[in-house]
Design an enzyme around this catalytic site. Structure first.
Site, PDB file in Angstrom:
ATOM      1  N   ARG A  78      62.830 -63.279  23.284  1.00 54.04           N
ATOM      2  CA  ARG A  78      61.414 -63.365  23.652  1.00 54.04           C
ATOM      3  C   ARG A  78      60.574 -63.655  22.420  1.00 54.04           C
ATOM      4  O   ARG A  78      60.922 -63.278  21.307  1.00 54.04           O
ATOM      5  CB  ARG A  78      60.956 -62.034  24.276  1.00 54.04           C
ATOM      6  CG  ARG A  78      61.643 -61.711  25.588  1.00 54.04           C
ATOM      7  CD  ARG A  78      60.992 -60.502  26.218  1.00 54.04           C
ATOM      8  NE  ARG A  78      59.655 -60.811  26.637  1.00 54.04           N
ATOM      9  CZ  ARG A  78      59.290 -61.079  27.896  1.00 54.04           C
ATOM     10  NH1 ARG A  78      60.181 -61.027  28.865  1.00 54.04           N
ATOM     11  NH2 ARG A  78      58.057 -61.362  28.184  1.00 54.04           N
TER      12      ARG A  78
ATOM     13  N   HIS B 288      69.083 -55.162  27.503  1.00 48.09           N
ATOM     14  CA  HIS B 288      68.703 -53.744  27.496  1.00 48.09           C
ATOM     15  C   HIS B 288      69.463 -52.907  26.476  1.00 48.09           C
ATOM     16  O   HIS B 288      69.029 -51.810  26.128  1.00 48.09           O
ATOM     17  CB  HIS B 288      68.846 -53.146  28.895  1.00 48.09           C
ATOM     18  CG  HIS B 288      67.720 -53.543  29.805  1.00 48.09           C
ATOM     19  ND1 HIS B 288      66.552 -54.098  29.354  1.00 48.09           N
ATOM     20  CD2 HIS B 288      67.588 -53.452  31.145  1.00 48.09           C
ATOM     21  CE1 HIS B 288      65.753 -54.341  30.373  1.00 48.09           C
ATOM     22  NE2 HIS B 288      66.360 -53.967  31.478  1.00 48.09           N
TER      23      HIS B 288
ATOM     24  N   ARG C 103      60.800 -58.256  21.575  1.00 52.80           N
ATOM     25  CA  ARG C 103      60.777 -56.833  21.962  1.00 52.80           C
ATOM     26  C   ARG C 103      62.172 -56.229  22.079  1.00 52.80           C
ATOM     27  O   ARG C 103      62.329 -55.030  22.000  1.00 52.80           O
ATOM     28  CB  ARG C 103      59.997 -56.626  23.260  1.00 52.80           C
ATOM     29  CG  ARG C 103      60.666 -57.186  24.472  1.00 52.80           C
ATOM     30  CD  ARG C 103      59.951 -56.773  25.739  1.00 52.80           C
ATOM     31  NE  ARG C 103      58.695 -57.450  25.915  1.00 52.80           N
ATOM     32  CZ  ARG C 103      58.113 -57.636  27.101  1.00 52.80           C
ATOM     33  NH1 ARG C 103      58.688 -57.163  28.189  1.00 52.80           N
ATOM     34  NH2 ARG C 103      56.974 -58.275  27.213  1.00 52.80           N
TER      35      ARG C 103
ATOM     36  N   ASN D 261      73.712 -59.992  31.278  1.00 49.07           N
ATOM     37  CA  ASN D 261      72.530 -59.994  30.403  1.00 49.07           C
ATOM     38  C   ASN D 261      72.468 -58.641  29.682  1.00 49.07           C
ATOM     39  O   ASN D 261      72.311 -57.599  30.321  1.00 49.07           O
ATOM     40  CB  ASN D 261      71.273 -60.225  31.254  1.00 49.07           C
ATOM     41  CG  ASN D 261      70.008 -60.246  30.412  1.00 49.07           C
ATOM     42  OD1 ASN D 261      69.845 -59.407  29.533  1.00 49.07           O
ATOM     43  ND2 ASN D 261      69.120 -61.179  30.667  1.00 49.07           N
TER      44      ASN D 261
ATOM     45  N   GLU E 158      68.562 -72.270  37.606  1.00 47.93           N
ATOM     46  CA  GLU E 158      68.877 -70.884  37.956  1.00 47.93           C
ATOM     47  C   GLU E 158      67.793 -70.456  38.939  1.00 47.93           C
ATOM     48  O   GLU E 158      66.596 -70.453  38.606  1.00 47.93           O
ATOM     49  CB  GLU E 158      68.872 -69.977  36.726  1.00 47.93           C
ATOM     50  CG  GLU E 158      69.176 -68.524  37.108  1.00 47.93           C
ATOM     51  CD  GLU E 158      69.259 -67.579  35.924  1.00 47.93           C
ATOM     52  OE1 GLU E 158      69.384 -68.044  34.771  1.00 47.93           O
ATOM     53  OE2 GLU E 158      69.175 -66.360  36.163  1.00 47.93           O
TER      54      GLU E 158
ATOM     55  N   THR F 295      60.601 -60.982  33.167  1.00 48.71           N
ATOM     56  CA  THR F 295      60.221 -62.328  33.613  1.00 48.71           C
ATOM     57  C   THR F 295      59.661 -62.265  35.034  1.00 48.71           C
ATOM     58  O   THR F 295      60.273 -61.688  35.923  1.00 48.71           O
ATOM     59  CB  THR F 295      61.456 -63.259  33.581  1.00 48.71           C
ATOM     60  OG1 THR F 295      62.130 -63.059  32.349  1.00 48.71           O
ATOM     61  CG2 THR F 295      61.060 -64.700  33.730  1.00 48.71           C
TER      62      THR F 295
ATOM     63  N   GLU G  81      68.264 -67.316  27.006  1.00 48.91           N
ATOM     64  CA  GLU G  81      67.029 -67.596  27.735  1.00 48.91           C
ATOM     65  C   GLU G  81      65.882 -67.667  26.734  1.00 48.91           C
ATOM     66  O   GLU G  81      65.808 -66.837  25.820  1.00 48.91           O
ATOM     67  CB  GLU G  81      66.731 -66.467  28.730  1.00 48.91           C
ATOM     68  CG  GLU G  81      67.788 -66.278  29.770  1.00 48.91           C
ATOM     69  CD  GLU G  81      67.555 -64.997  30.572  1.00 48.91           C
ATOM     70  OE1 GLU G  81      66.573 -64.280  30.331  1.00 48.91           O
ATOM     71  OE2 GLU G  81      68.382 -64.729  31.433  1.00 48.91           O
TER      72      GLU G  81
ATOM     73  N   HIS H  61      67.916 -62.870  26.193  1.00 49.05           N
ATOM     74  CA  HIS H  61      66.600 -63.519  26.223  1.00 49.05           C
ATOM     75  C   HIS H  61      65.922 -63.268  24.880  1.00 49.05           C
ATOM     76  O   HIS H  61      65.601 -62.126  24.550  1.00 49.05           O
ATOM     77  CB  HIS H  61      65.790 -62.901  27.374  1.00 49.05           C
ATOM     78  CG  HIS H  61      64.442 -63.528  27.574  1.00 49.05           C
ATOM     79  ND1 HIS H  61      63.639 -63.217  28.649  1.00 49.05           N
ATOM     80  CD2 HIS H  61      63.748 -64.454  26.858  1.00 49.05           C
ATOM     81  CE1 HIS H  61      62.514 -63.922  28.584  1.00 49.05           C
ATOM     82  NE2 HIS H  61      62.551 -64.671  27.497  1.00 49.05           N
TER      83      HIS H  61
ATOM     84  N   HIS I 252      68.152 -62.428  38.718  1.00 45.93           N
ATOM     85  CA  HIS I 252      66.971 -61.566  38.584  1.00 45.93           C
ATOM     86  C   HIS I 252      66.924 -60.525  39.690  1.00 45.93           C
ATOM     87  O   HIS I 252      66.831 -60.868  40.872  1.00 45.93           O
ATOM     88  CB  HIS I 252      65.639 -62.326  38.545  1.00 45.93           C
ATOM     89  CG  HIS I 252      64.639 -61.585  37.698  1.00 45.93           C
ATOM     90  ND1 HIS I 252      64.001 -60.458  38.146  1.00 45.93           N
ATOM     91  CD2 HIS I 252      64.239 -61.760  36.422  1.00 45.93           C
ATOM     92  CE1 HIS I 252      63.229 -59.999  37.182  1.00 45.93           C
ATOM     93  NE2 HIS I 252      63.360 -60.759  36.120  1.00 45.93           N
TER      94      HIS I 252
HETATM   95  N1  PXP Z   1      67.932 -64.544  34.787  1.00 49.85           N
HETATM   96  C1  PXP Z   1      66.808 -64.716  34.069  1.00 49.85           C
HETATM   97  C2  PXP Z   1      66.309 -66.096  33.847  1.00 49.85           C
HETATM   98  C3  PXP Z   1      66.121 -63.609  33.526  1.00 49.85           C
HETATM   99  O1  PXP Z   1      64.985 -63.802  32.823  1.00 49.85           O
HETATM  100  C4  PXP Z   1      66.655 -62.316  33.712  1.00 49.85           C
HETATM  101  C5  PXP Z   1      65.985 -61.136  33.075  1.00 49.85           C
HETATM  102  O2  PXP Z   1      65.961 -61.294  31.696  1.00 49.85           O
HETATM  103  C6  PXP Z   1      67.843 -62.198  34.452  1.00 49.85           C
HETATM  104  C7  PXP Z   1      68.461 -63.319  35.000  1.00 49.85           C
HETATM  105  C8  PXP Z   1      68.485 -60.864  34.688  1.00 49.85           C
HETATM  106  O3  PXP Z   1      67.674 -60.093  35.505  1.00 49.85           O
HETATM  107  P1  PXP Z   1      68.028 -58.575  35.754  1.00 49.85           P
HETATM  108  O4  PXP Z   1      67.958 -57.876  34.432  1.00 49.85           O
HETATM  109  O5  PXP Z   1      66.991 -58.124  36.711  1.00 49.85           O
HETATM  110  O6  PXP Z   1      69.419 -58.550  36.329  1.00 49.85           O
END
Ligand code: PXP
Length: 249
Positions: free
Chosen positions: A46, A11, A50, A8, A152, A102, A71, A44, A201
């Site tokens: 959003r 960031h 952001r 992901n 997930e 999330t 996402e 993601h 997550h």
């Molecule tokens: N899975 C989902 C559905 C998420 O919303 C997120 C965060 O955007 C992640 C995985 C990844 O989480 P993390 O950044 O804490 O690894």
């Protein structure tokens, strides 16, 4: 079995948006992750935009050669974007405008109509559809009935118990072990009902191995920890280390 890793990269866009400028490049990030061995890229989009912007998704669709997972909330606006861009998969997530990230899984059971409508439209367009849910039987059953192909499992609760002071108390350790059981049980129920199982997550180099032994889980989506580590060691190295952590090397 080794799970697939989708990195992901939200960031990277978070840093870019801090200055509303053009760097760091989300496209460069995706290419580096893929070269390092990531099996896919997750972002993601959003509703408040952001970090990831609509243009990012279009560019990623052109560049990502592995697997693009987007996402999004189960709204008409978001589904329309997905249908236009056609990522390989869409993961439906809950969204609260004031959240830092999330917060927990989507309550599919209580939002059944909106979620099943979104899934239908996405699947009709040939987009693989996953829903991000807490490890609860009620949610797995609702996800299946709503037509999702994958769940997930939200691992936030487990992850939270593995960081800081909580992880060093025996009560915290016991709760973390109980959470692993809950995730395993949910993964088994989901697989037995014909769903593919992913998880994510809050996962880190340290806490992912305990979930990687759950053979029903086929994919991890991990962002924050990899991007944080990449600040010090570079993205290529950070992705490789996570792949190693998942395969317990
Ligand atoms: N899975 C989902 C559905 C998420 O919303 C997120 C965060 O955007 C992640 C995985 C990844 O989480 P993390 O950044 O804490 O690894």
């Amino acid at each position: 079995m080794n799970q697939r890793l989708n990195v992901n990269i939200d960031h990277v866009a978070t840093v870019r948006e801090a200055r509303k400028t053009i760097e760091p490049s989300i496209i460069a990030a995706a290419v580096i992750c893929e070269h390092a061995g990531a099996h896919g890229i997750t972002v993601h989009l959003r509703q408040d935009r952001r970090h990831i912007q609509d243009k990012d998704i279009s560019l990623l669709r052109e560049v990502v050669t592995t697997y693009l997972n987007v996402e999004m909330a189960a709204t008409t606006e978001m589904v329309k974007i997905a249908l236009a861009i056609k990522p390989d998969s869409v993961t439906l997530v809950p969204e609260n405008p004031n959240e830092v990230t999330t917060e927990g899984g989507l309550d599919v059971a209580s939002n059944f109509e909106a979620v099943s409508l979104a899934i239908k439209d996405l699947r009709d367009a040939g987009i693989f559809t996953s829903v991000f849910i807490d490890p609860e039987e009620k949610q797995i059953e609702a996800a299946k009935r709503a037509g999702a192909q994958q769940i997930e499992i939200c691992t936030a609760e487990y992850a939270d118990l593995t960081i800081g002071a909580k992880s060093s108390h025996s009560a915290g350790l016991e709760r973390a072990t109980e959470e692993i059981r809950r995730v395993r049980n949910a993964a088994q129920i989901a697989k037995n009902s014909g769903l593919i199982v992913a998880a994510g997550h809050g996962l880190t180099y340290r806490n992912v191995a305990a979930l990687a032994v759950i053979s029903e889980i086929t994919e991890f989506n991990i962002g924050h920890n990899i991007i944080s580590h990449s600040i010090f060691v570079g993205l290529n190295q950070a992705v490789k280390e996570m792949i190693n952590a998942i395969s317990n090397k």
